[in-house]
Design a protein around this motif. Structure first.
Motif, PDB file in Angstrom:
ATOM      1  N   TRP A   1     -15.019   2.690  -3.941  1.00  0.00           N
ATOM      2  CA  TRP A   1     -13.761   2.257  -3.004  1.00  0.00           C
ATOM      3  C   TRP A   1     -14.259   0.945  -2.441  1.00  0.00           C
ATOM      4  CZ3 TRP A   1     -14.748   7.295   0.086  1.00  0.00           C
ATOM      5  CH2 TRP A   1     -14.524   8.390  -0.717  1.00  0.00           C
ATOM      6  N   LEU A   2     -15.235   0.545  -2.396  1.00  0.00           N
ATOM      7  CA  LEU A   2     -15.523  -0.944  -1.535  1.00  0.00           C
ATOM      8  C   LEU A   2     -15.934  -1.734  -2.528  1.00  0.00           C
ATOM      9  CD1 LEU A   2     -15.892  -2.612   1.082  1.00  0.00           C
ATOM     10  CD2 LEU A   2     -18.300  -1.820   1.169  1.00  0.00           C
TER      11      LEU A   2
ATOM     12  N   ALA B   1      -8.154   2.110  -0.927  1.00  0.00           N
ATOM     13  CA  ALA B   1      -8.616   3.039  -1.945  1.00  0.00           C
ATOM     14  C   ALA B   1      -7.689   4.397  -1.534  1.00  0.00           C
ATOM     15  CB  ALA B   1      -9.961   3.435  -1.396  1.00  0.00           C
TER      16      ALA B   1
ATOM     17  N   GLN C   1       0.800  -1.190  -0.186  1.00  0.00           N
ATOM     18  CA  GLN C   1      -0.246  -0.151   0.203  1.00  0.00           C
ATOM     19  C   GLN C   1       0.888   1.387  -0.062  1.00  0.00           C
ATOM     20  OE1 GLN C   1      -3.137  -0.088   3.229  1.00  0.00           O
ATOM     21  NE2 GLN C   1      -3.275  -2.374   2.871  1.00  0.00           N
TER      22      GLN C   1
ATOM     23  N   LEU D   1     -19.898   3.837  -0.187  1.00  0.00           N
ATOM     24  CA  LEU D   1     -18.584   3.335  -0.175  1.00  0.00           C
ATOM     25  C   LEU D   1     -18.489   2.412  -1.531  1.00  0.00           C
ATOM     26  CD1 LEU D   1     -17.602   2.315   3.492  1.00  0.00           C
ATOM     27  CD2 LEU D   1     -16.934   4.324   2.298  1.00  0.00           C
ATOM     28  N   THR D   2     -19.677   1.769  -1.788  1.00  0.00           N
ATOM     29  CA  THR D   2     -19.488   0.861  -3.092  1.00  0.00           C
ATOM     30  C   THR D   2     -19.927   1.848  -4.234  1.00  0.00           C
ATOM     31  OG1 THR D   2     -20.651  -0.802  -1.780  1.00  0.00           O
ATOM     32  CG2 THR D   2     -20.635  -1.123  -4.105  1.00  0.00           C
TER      33      THR D   2
ATOM     34  N   ARG E   1     -18.816   4.912  -4.734  1.00  0.00           N
ATOM     35  CA  ARG E   1     -17.796   5.657  -4.994  1.00  0.00           C
ATOM     36  C   ARG E   1     -16.651   4.798  -5.440  1.00  0.00           C
ATOM     37  NH1 ARG E   1     -17.384  10.808  -2.051  1.00  0.00           N
ATOM     38  NH2 ARG E   1     -19.521  11.524  -1.372  1.00  0.00           N
TER      39      ARG E   1
ATOM     40  N   ASP F   1      -7.505   7.106  -2.960  1.00  0.00           N
ATOM     41  CA  ASP F   1      -8.031   8.371  -3.194  1.00  0.00           C
ATOM     42  C   ASP F   1      -9.230   8.731  -2.323  1.00  0.00           C
ATOM     43  OD1 ASP F   1      -9.585   6.150  -4.398  1.00  0.00           O
ATOM     44  OD2 ASP F   1     -10.289   7.492  -6.076  1.00  0.00           O
ATOM     45  N   ALA F   2      -9.400   7.838  -1.301  1.00  0.00           N
ATOM     46  CA  ALA F   2     -10.648   7.882  -0.398  1.00  0.00           C
ATOM     47  C   ALA F   2     -10.444   9.168   0.291  1.00  0.00           C
ATOM     48  CB  ALA F   2     -10.991   6.866   0.309  1.00  0.00           C
ATOM     49  N   THR F   3     -11.666   9.973   0.656  1.00  0.00           N
ATOM     50  CA  THR F   3     -11.816  10.933   1.412  1.00  0.00           C
ATOM     51  C   THR F   3     -12.697  10.956   2.593  1.00  0.00           C
ATOM     52  OG1 THR F   3     -13.002  11.906  -0.093  1.00  0.00           O
ATOM     53  CG2 THR F   3     -10.766  12.645  -0.181  1.00  0.00           C
TER      54      THR F   3
ATOM     55  N   GLY G   1      -6.863   8.714   2.083  1.00  0.00           N
ATOM     56  CA  GLY G   1      -6.594   7.378   1.727  1.00  0.00           C
ATOM     57  C   GLY G   1      -6.870   6.408   2.491  1.00  0.00           C
ATOM     58  N   GLU G   2      -7.626   5.223   2.269  1.00  0.00           N
ATOM     59  CA  GLU G   2      -7.952   4.075   3.332  1.00  0.00           C
ATOM     60  C   GLU G   2      -7.158   2.907   2.875  1.00  0.00           C
ATOM     61  OE1 GLU G   2      -8.381   3.141   5.707  1.00  0.00           O
ATOM     62  OE2 GLU G   2     -10.525   3.076   6.308  1.00  0.00           O
TER      63      GLU G   2
END
Length: 500
Positions: free
Chosen positions: A480-481, A343, A124, A475-476, A478, A345-347, A336-337
């Protein structure tokens, strides 16, 4: 050395946290005989998060003296040190820092991480291996020479946070432990480093298993810290593993949820939990079994950022009026996650408009618990054993309100140990490694005292089902999930609330 658990013998655990160094002096039965802490400061700027390694040593000296002061003359059977997972720096051949320390969530090595993934290495962005490559590029040359990493005293060596302290304690550079080396690419299955062409020969340190004896405290370190010269120094583990030991969650199927600045879940398994995405990784326990888990970027740090200076107990009391909040959050501490999904790019998410500060506080508390539930759902999706006891540790475990809220949202009971600090886990590991006697699980269970067991309230669990499902859907959407993970989480939600 005195016999295992003998009278007059104690064990020292040192925890290099994000905001402070904490030291505990612990008897064989878990009684805390002394404690000390000293603050740490860091520099955050966008994806940058670094600390000065010299501050770690200063804080260790201060905290150790405070912990030992009331028990001067007590025999110390051994000590161990834990640090934040993924924190890395460069040192020279003498063990002196030649770069700042890039902390666990520093994101400046995203390009290096992408190149490693293209080469088939599962990392990561914030893991130590890409950050080590970035450091070699930025700090791998001797100042003013224009030369490469060099040899001998000029060599640049990749060093993990606790290695700086063990080197100062023993008086010479030390091997790292396989737990802290994991995010630098060390393979605990093969007990070997990967072949990374961009790293110069000799840049990676030697590795030992946690619980191994590294050496003894040297006279200079004894004078600086107050720890008696000759005290055995035992190889430690990451702070997440340390908290897991402190919770006693070392039997297969048991889990520990460490909620501090960020959230870490660590469990125990007879076999490693396989995850092709690298979201879940497996530490190797001293006895050769496996400690699977992951580290999220969600955590209590989001509360600190949104409510600087607030009284947590007072805010908890006000938040009770918003169960559930109409606002749904995914409270990332930094962009980020990493877990329960990768992800970069996650915010942070805030869906809806809070009525007031208490509503927002409630939404953040609930959002962390939703993320915690999703982590457990993901582990179940991978086939990890999750049916054993669950423990809460970390700074957030001091909040009775949040503990009850988390148990309600998770729909399962949770044990809260009397002492929730990773430093206790290091004291237990020091005892295990220093005596060569009982297994680590046995030692930990004798040292861990459960303060309370929080039982979930089924009616409350049902109330939180709808906002949890909203978050999973968001989350899905977007991207990310993964959809398969979302479907698994929602199926488990339907099962848990069907009879509420």
């Amino acid at each position: 050395m005195a016999g295992e658990g003998g009278d007059g013998e104690a064990w020292l655990g040192i925890d290099l946290g994000t905001q402070s160094v904490r030291v505990l002096l612990v008897a064989a039965d878990g009684t805390v005989l002394g404690r000390g802490s000293a603050p740490l400061a860091g520099r955050r700027d966008g994806t940058r998060h670094e600390q000065d390694p010299e501050d770690w040593w200063r804080a260790v000296c201060e905290a150790s003296r405070a912990a030992l002061d009331p028990r001067a003359g007590l025999r110390i059977g051994g000590l161990a040190v834990c640090g934040t997972s993924g924190t890395v720096l460069l040192t020279d051949g003498a063990g002196r820092a030649v770069s700042p320390a890039l902390m666990y969530d520093d994101g400046r090595a995203a390009r290096e991480a992408a190149r490693l993934r293209e080469a088939g290495v599962a990392v990561q962005d914030t893991w130590a291996l890409p950050k080590a490559l970035w450091l070699m590029k930025e700090h791998g040359r001797e100042p003013g020479t224009g030369s490469g990493p060099g040899t001998g005293s000029d060599a640049r060596r990749i060093t993990h946070q606790p290695d700086v302290i063990t080197a100062r304690l023993v008086g010479r550079p030390m091997p790292t432990d396989s737990s802290h080396a994991l995010k630098t690419g060390y393979d605990p299955h093969r007990d070997a480093w990967p072949d990374v062409p961009d790293l110069p020969e000799g840049a990676l340190p030697d590795v030992v298993r946690p619980g191994s004896r590294l050496g003894e405290v040297c006279p200079a370190a004894a004078e600086a810290t107050g720890v008696p010269a000759g005290t055995p120094v035992i190889a430690g583990m990451t702070d997440g593993c340390a908290a897991q030991i402190a919770s006693g969650a070392l039997r297969p199927g048991s889990w520990n949820s460490v909620l501090g600045t960020t959230l870490v879940l660590k469990g125990a398994s007879l076999v490693p939990v396989r995850d092709a995405t690298g979201v879940v990784y497996n530490h190797r326990a001293p006895d050769g079994t496996w400690l699977p888990g992951g580290a999220s970027s969600v955590g209590a740090g989001a509360l600190t950022a949104a409510f600087a200076g607030a009284d947590p107990a007072a805010m908890d009391e006000r938040a009770a009026a918003f169960e559930p909040s109409r606002v749904v959050t995914y409270p990332l501490v930094s962009p980020g996650e990493r877990f329960p999904f990768a992800a970069p790019d996650a915010t942070a998410l805030v869906l809806g408009e809070p009525e007031n500060d208490a509503d927002l506080w409630a939404a953040l508390l609930q959002g962390v618990a939703f993320a915690e539930r999703l982590c457990l759902d993901y582990l179940h999706h991978l086939g990890a054993p999750v049916d054993g006891p669950l423990s809460f540790t970390g700074g957030a475990a001091r909040s009775p309100y949040w503990n009850q809220l988390r148990a309600d949202i998770l729909g399962r009971p949770a044990r809260v140990p009397e002492q929730t600090e990773p430093a206790l886990g290091m004291a237990a590991l020091a005892r295990h490694g220093g005596t060569g006697g009982s297994g680590l699980a046995d030692v930990a269970e004798r040292m861990v005292r459960v303060r309370t067991v929080v039982e979930p309230r089924p009616v409350r669990t049902a109330l939180f089902a709808e906002p949890y499902a909203r978050l999973v859907d968001e989350l899905t959407v977007r991207g990310w999930l993964p959809a398969a993970v979302a479907a698994h989480a929602l199926a488990r939600l339907d099962r848990d609330t069907a009879h509420s």
